[in-house]
Design a protein around this motif. Structure first.
Motif, PDB file in Angstrom:
ATOM      1  N   GLU A 162     -96.381 -81.923 -84.996  1.00 50.10           N
ATOM      2  CA  GLU A 162     -94.874 -81.447 -84.637  1.00 50.10           C
ATOM      3  C   GLU A 162     -94.897 -80.025 -84.636  1.00 50.10           C
ATOM      4  O   GLU A 162     -95.650 -79.239 -85.452  1.00 50.10           O
ATOM      5  CB  GLU A 162     -93.897 -81.862 -85.930  1.00 50.10           C
ATOM      6  N   ARG A 163     -94.095 -79.434 -83.860  1.00 49.30           N
ATOM      7  CA  ARG A 163     -93.735 -78.016 -84.016  1.00 49.30           C
ATOM      8  C   ARG A 163     -92.589 -77.705 -84.767  1.00 49.30           C
ATOM      9  O   ARG A 163     -91.399 -78.489 -84.409  1.00 49.30           O
ATOM     10  CB  ARG A 163     -93.433 -77.399 -82.516  1.00 49.30           C
TER      11      ARG A 163
ATOM     12  N   ARG B 233     -95.230 -82.853 -91.662  1.00 48.47           N
ATOM     13  CA  ARG B 233     -94.719 -83.134 -90.434  1.00 48.47           C
ATOM     14  C   ARG B 233     -95.769 -82.070 -89.294  1.00 48.47           C
ATOM     15  O   ARG B 233     -96.040 -82.859 -88.323  1.00 48.47           O
ATOM     16  CB  ARG B 233     -93.484 -82.782 -90.212  1.00 48.47           C
ATOM     17  N   LEU B 234     -96.147 -81.340 -89.812  1.00 46.47           N
ATOM     18  CA  LEU B 234     -96.883 -80.291 -88.849  1.00 46.47           C
ATOM     19  C   LEU B 234     -98.574 -80.937 -88.876  1.00 46.47           C
ATOM     20  O   LEU B 234     -99.013 -80.960 -87.674  1.00 46.47           O
ATOM     21  CB  LEU B 234     -97.412 -78.922 -89.773  1.00 46.47           C
TER      22      LEU B 234
ATOM     23  N   GLY C 264     -98.333 -78.885 -83.982  1.00 50.74           N
ATOM     24  CA  GLY C 264     -98.702 -78.470 -85.522  1.00 50.74           C
ATOM     25  C   GLY C 264     -98.789 -77.129 -86.020  1.00 50.74           C
ATOM     26  O   GLY C 264     -99.553 -76.685 -86.698  1.00 50.74           O
ATOM     27  N   THR C 265     -97.678 -76.367 -85.370  1.00 49.84           N
ATOM     28  CA  THR C 265     -97.542 -75.025 -85.911  1.00 49.84           C
ATOM     29  C   THR C 265     -96.060 -74.591 -86.450  1.00 49.84           C
ATOM     30  O   THR C 265     -95.000 -75.463 -85.889  1.00 49.84           O
ATOM     31  CB  THR C 265     -97.763 -74.039 -84.678  1.00 49.84           C
ATOM     32  N   LEU C 266     -96.121 -74.046 -87.415  1.00 50.25           N
ATOM     33  CA  LEU C 266     -94.643 -73.580 -88.022  1.00 50.25           C
ATOM     34  C   LEU C 266     -94.231 -72.131 -87.185  1.00 50.25           C
ATOM     35  O   LEU C 266     -94.981 -71.053 -87.110  1.00 50.25           O
ATOM     36  CB  LEU C 266     -94.859 -73.180 -89.236  1.00 50.25           C
TER      37      LEU C 266
ATOM     38  N   ALA D 164    -102.614 -75.090 -96.219  1.00 48.84           N
ATOM     39  CA  ALA D 164    -102.957 -76.383 -95.793  1.00 48.84           C
ATOM     40  C   ALA D 164    -103.617 -76.142 -94.509  1.00 48.84           C
ATOM     41  O   ALA D 164    -104.019 -77.232 -93.950  1.00 48.84           O
ATOM     42  CB  ALA D 164    -101.536 -77.106 -95.379  1.00 48.84           C
ATOM     43  N   GLY D 165    -104.010 -75.072 -93.974  1.00 51.45           N
ATOM     44  CA  GLY D 165    -104.811 -74.546 -93.047  1.00 51.45           C
ATOM     45  C   GLY D 165    -104.284 -74.833 -91.645  1.00 51.45           C
ATOM     46  O   GLY D 165    -104.782 -75.112 -90.652  1.00 51.45           O
ATOM     47  N   GLN D 166    -103.040 -74.860 -91.882  1.00 49.37           N
ATOM     48  CA  GLN D 166    -102.331 -75.115 -90.657  1.00 49.37           C
ATOM     49  C   GLN D 166    -101.787 -73.712 -90.161  1.00 49.37           C
ATOM     50  O   GLN D 166    -101.391 -72.750 -90.639  1.00 49.37           O
ATOM     51  CB  GLN D 166    -100.906 -75.811 -90.756  1.00 49.37           C
TER      52      GLN D 166
END
Length: 318
Positions: free
Chosen positions: A104-105, A99-100, A28-30, A131-133
């Protein structure tokens, strides 16, 4: 891009897994990944590891990125490449956010260099953070820091290592000329970027800055890299002197304003007036702002003046 066979990076991919695999790479990370600005060997081991690890790669140009990945021996289906560029960044960012949210990474790369520095990426990062990601940056190549490191920027006092990143100048002639006149008032170094089809017009505009030094970086890190430091007035002639000098991508550094020869004398004159009424540190700060003289030199002068005044008082009272 430099031409290197994919097999050349087989050992690098293995080293990337060994060197970076033990680190935690949360879902869940960009991952914002810097890529080479020319020479493919300038990729980092961690970037290679993440580009193999992630579920998808968001990119400025999917075809360019696919070629880059294959050059490193990384094979990804086209479905795992997501187009996120200046024309669709706001809309595409929401698809990345979704997607995160599913764990997903996702890596983001621009065509070259560090995303978000005169490249797409800033809106995507803002949307993901909004979005808090999580966003994790992977540092690497940048034409900005590459040229600053080769320019030898030296100025007086506290300004010696400071620079301003201005990016691309306006494309319209009137706006560009106005921007250059504003830069003339900036004492710190200024980093600019420019494309080949505008570089001669930019050179003519910058020539109005006269004797102020400019370092030109052309095709940085590539086979025909060229770096030169000249007076601004000489820029148009420098580009006209070689047929190839207007080809490629450009970074330019406008050097900091050199201290005037009489800055020290004027600074000390102002300092003496201020010391008669103000505390030492306040007098030094204001004298530097008024005269442009370096603060460190003025502080030393203030201590000397105070010491001389004290010695004179001792002698007069003896």
């Amino acid at each position: 891009m430099a031409s290197l066979a994919p097999a050349s990076f087989g050992a690098a991919l293995s080293a990337a897994r060994d060197a970076s695999g033990a680190q935690h790479y949360p879902q869940g990370t960009l991952y914002v990944v810097a890529t080479p600005i020319g020479n493919l060997a300038d990729i980092t081991l961690r970037a290679l590891h993440v580009l193999q690890l992630v579920d998808a790669v968001a990119c400025e140009d999917t075809r360019h990125t696919q070629s880059l990945l294959r050059a490193y021996g990384i094979d990804r289906p086209n479905a795992q490449l997501l187009a996120v560029h200046q024309h669709n960044e706001a809309e595409a960012a929401q698809a990345v956010v979704a997607r995160l949210a599913q764990g997903e990474r996702i890596a983001y790369v621009s065509d070259a260099g560090t995303p978000g520095v005169s490249d797409p990426g800033a809106r995507l990062v803002a949307a993901v953070r909004g979005a808090g990601q999580r966003v994790l940056p992977l540092p690497g190549a940048s034409s900005v820091t590459t040229l600053v490191g080769a320019a030898g920027l030296v100025a007086a006092g506290d300004e010696s290592s400071a620079f301003v990143f201005a990016g691309f100048l306006p494309t319209k002639a009137g706006e560009r000329d106005a921007a250059v006149q504003a830069l003339a008032q900036e004492r710190r170094a200024v980093v600019l970027l420019e494309a080949p089809h505008r570089i001669e017009a930019v050179a003519r505009a910058l020539a109005t800055l006269g004797e102020r030094r400019i370092t030109v970086g052309r095709e940085l890190t590539k086979q025909f890299e060229e770096i030169a430091t000249i007076a601004a007035a000489e820029l148009p002639g420098w580009f006209a002197a070689g047929r190839d000098r207007t080809r490629g991508e450009f970074a330019l550094v406008l050097h900091p304003v050199a201290a005037a020869a009489d800055d020290g004398a004027e600074g000390e004159r102002v300092l003496r007036l201020l010391l008669a009424e103000l505390p030492l540190k306040t007098a030094v700060r204001l004298a530097a702002e008024i005269s442009g003289a370096p603060r460190n030199a003025l502080y030393d002068a203030a201590l000397r003046i105070r010491n001389d005044d004290g010695n004179q008082e001792d002698k007069s009272g003896a």
